[in-house]
Design an enzyme around this catalytic site. Structure first.
Site, short mmCIF file in Angstrom:
data_model
loop_
_atom_site.label_atom_id
_atom_site.label_comp_id
_atom_site.label_asym_id
_atom_site.label_seq_id
_atom_site.Cartn_x
_atom_site.Cartn_y
_atom_site.Cartn_z
N SER A 82 -18.95 19.67 -71.38
CA SER A 82 -18.53 20.55 -72.47
C SER A 82 -19.68 21.15 -73.27
CB SER A 82 -17.59 19.80 -73.41
OG SER A 82 -18.24 18.66 -73.96
N HIS B 213 -12.35 21.32 -69.54
CA HIS B 213 -12.91 22.68 -69.55
C HIS B 213 -12.91 23.32 -68.16
CE1 HIS B 213 -14.30 22.74 -73.74
NE2 HIS B 213 -14.49 21.45 -73.57
N LYS C 9 -6.90 24.16 -74.61
CA LYS C 9 -7.91 25.16 -74.23
C LYS C 9 -7.22 26.27 -73.44
CE LYS C 9 -11.47 21.65 -74.62
NZ LYS C 9 -10.59 20.67 -75.28
#
Length: 654
Positions: A439, A467, A498
């Site tokens: 990240s 991610h 996200k």
């Protein structure tokens, strides 16, 4: 009574009766004390023979069961221990009876690790601190074992160990962040050398240059700097957040007052700009209130993880609203007790299908997913093997599990194999855990090698795709799809805050594993689930991602375009292969000043310092989304270059 006198009294009390019980009884008790200390982080001197596990020591039923299992393993007992063992004295007596019943009273007691020589207080302090902060027994702490690769001691744990040693040896408190030993033997040598150079009590002169007054205000804090321009003439407070991890004081809140002074100084200079509230939707641009000045301003937004731009899509918002009107604001209960909605079941089905796995369990958050999954599957007799740069939720899950921890150097597969080869054969299962996309660095784990090594050395594999979901793979399903390894990874974990534009975390894998997690992952069993409206929005987001693959195409076009501009300008982007572009600066002051200069020009991205990254590795973290236009990206590149030249990160033009 002094602390030393108190500890001596406790030690004397702990050994009472040893002469009447004989050498074997005393040895059994010492071994049990070592097991309890390792599992609870108590100093051995605190563990009195008649202290009640629950009432006096706060040991709950779960930890109690693990202590009994470890004691059985330690003494090689074949028969179950009886019920009602709630003190060390009771447990020791039961072990002695069991050994006698099995005919091994004089041969079944392991020889305890010899105590350090009484004239070596540095070694004793180091071993005690290491046991307290790692949960290992003394015999599990070889002096030459590598901190990370063999003992799983990271830089944060090392700070706590050194802080304990500094307290016990009467050395300065701020020593904790300055030592760089790689093993216990190295740490003993460094502490001994420092102690000898400062005199017997370690106080031969002031240590460091910073000072703090009684209110916690730092004497070196300079005046406010309201603009983006650095003022190198201003005295610099050289401390970082690492200096406030350990604060030993009778008042538990003393460290908070000290940190407040540091924080106010950083804010006055407009260097810390964390948590500023949005006053609009967060897209490629966002209206943010600067609480330090009271002014609102529109910023180019490069700090959002809304990679595929679905968070503000009308269909997602309408799905949230409709489900909320139908099912209410929340469920006010855990998934087991009135908190499961039909939309939770549908979301789990959709996520499993999206990730191409048989089953899925949804947690309240991604952090909760790592904590619950790791601590449910991995126990004190197992081994957890983790990448050095994994997310903090993995680090905390490892600590909660109580497992033997081993750290391999970041994405170094040769080091991972070395660690796996040296895993103690006495441990049971092994789990390798790595981020899919790291990240703060943007690079991708070497999944093919992780999977190969896991199979070769009998280890299961968990990949955190926080991610990577929505970013990697043609369909955006993550790291396994990116490498063509669908079905080869035992567990894939992700967050829904996200690319999926909601809240919560999830784990996908085989059905029997997922069902086990439903009953044994505490952060699922004992926590409320996500509201129905959030679940409905996530389902709508999955619909959009699957129906509009051009979002991923547009995202990668933007990533490559901005990456090219920044690389050509001379920025260090490390080895990023994702939507996260790190502008590596190193020096914390320069990174904070560049972040301030970037904001002054109307762009917001994250300034990352300790504990987000290790000291000396400070950076700006730039997040690219599919919503950014070419104009946004070109403007951003120009802002980064101008700010970098102003602050000395890049050389000035001409």
């Amino acid at each position: 009574m002094t602390e030393a006198t108190t500890q001596s009294a406790r030690a004397a009390a702990q050994d009472d009766g040893a002469t009447t019980q004989g050498h074997e009884g005393a040895a059994v008790r010492r071994e049990i004390v070592a097991v309890v200390a390792a599992r609870t982080l108590y100093d051995e001197s605190y563990l009195l023979p008649d202290s009640h596990f629950e009432a006096d020591l706060g040991i709950d039923s779960v930890i109690h069961e693990s202590i009994l299992a470890l004691v059985k393993e330690r003494f090689g007992l074949r028969s179950p221990l009886p019920e009602g063992l709630y003190t060390i004295r009771d447990l020791a007596a039961a072990v002695e009876d069991a050994l006698a019943a099995e005919g091994r009273a004089h041969g079944g007691v392991p020889s305890p690790e010899p105590a350090p020589p009484p004239d070596d207080p540095v070694l004793d302090a180091v071993l005690r601190a290491a046991m307290r902060h790692t949960q290992y027994r003394r015999d599990q702490l070889p002096l030459d074992a590598d901190f990370e690769g063999e003992l799983g001691i990271d830089s944060v744990v090392l700070v706590s160990i050194v802080a304990d040693c500094a307290r016990d040896l009467r050395l300065p408190d701020d020593l904790a962040g300055t030592l760089t030993a790689a093993s216990l033997r190295d740490l003993v040598a460094e502490l001994r050398a420092y102690r000898d150079s400062k005199g017997a009590d370690g106080t031969g002169g002031a240590h460091g240059t910073d000072s703090t007054d009684s209110t916690g205000e730092h004497s070196g804090a300079g005046p406010a700097a309201a603009t983006g321009s650095p003022d190198r003439a201003t005295p610099w407070d050289s401390r970082s957040m690492k200096d406030f991890v350990e604060g030993r004081d009778g008042d538990l809140f003393a460290k908070t007052r000290s940190f407040r002074g540091y924080l106010r100084g950083r804010e006055a200079e407009h260097l810390y700009w964390y948590g500023m509230p949005l006053h609009s939707r967060c897209g490629n641009r966002a209206l943010i209130l600067d609480e330090l000045t009271g002014q609102r301003r529109e910023f180019l937004m490069f700090a959002s993880n809304n990679y595929l731009g679905v968070a503000n899509h009308p269909k997602v918002i309408e799905a949230v609203c409709e489900a909320t009107r139908a099912f209410g604001a929340t469920h006010t209960g855990s998934r087991f007790i009135g908190g499961t909605n039909m939309l939770h079941k549908e979301l789990e089905r959709r996520l499993a299908a999206f990730k191409g796995r048989p089953a899925c369990v949804v947690f309240p958050g991604g952090y909760a997913a790592n904590l619950g999954t790791i601590s449910a599957l991995v126990k004190s007799y197992d081994t957890l093997v983790v990448d050095k740069l994994n997310h903090m939720s993995i680090v905390d899950g490892a600590r909660l599990s109580g497992a033997v921890r081993k750290i391999y150097q970041h994405n170094d597969m040769a080091d991972l194999e070395r660690v796996l080869k040296r895993c103690d054969d006495r441990t049971a299962g092994k789990l390798i855990v790595a981020d899919g996309v790291f990240s703060m660095h943007g690079d991708i784990c070497d999944l093919p090698e992780i999977v190969r090594l896991g199979k070769e050395y009998g280890a299961r594999v968990l990949i955190d795709d926080a991610h990577a979901t929505g970013v990697l793979g043609a369909r955006g399903s993550g790291t396994a799809e990116h490498f063509g390894l669908k079905g080869e990874v035992d567990l894939e974990l992700g967050t829904m805050s996200k690319s999926l534009a909601g809240m919560g975390g999830f784990v996908v894998g085989d059905e029997d594993v997922v069902e086990y997690l439903r009953f044994y992952a505490h952060s699922y069993v004992f926590a409320a689930g996500i509201p129905a409206g959030v679940a409905a929005g996530l389902i709508a987001a999955l619909d959009l991602i699957e129906a509009e693959p051009e979002r991923i195409t547009r995202l990668w076009s933007n990533i490559r375009f901005l990456h090219g501009l920044l690389a050509d300008a001379g920025f260090d982007l490390e080895h990023t292969e994702s939507a996260i572009l790190p502008l590596v600066i190193g020096d914390e002051r320069r990174a904070l000043e560049m972040g301030r200069a970037v904001r002054a020009r109307g762009l917001f991205c994250q300034t990352v310092v300790f504990p987000g990254v290790p000291l000396g590795d400070a950076r700006l973290r730039v997040s690219v989304t599919c919503e950014h236009t070419r104009e946004d990206l070109s403007t951003a590149a120009g802002i980064f270059v101008d700010a970098a030249r102003e602050t000395g990160v890049l050389p000035s033009a001409g």
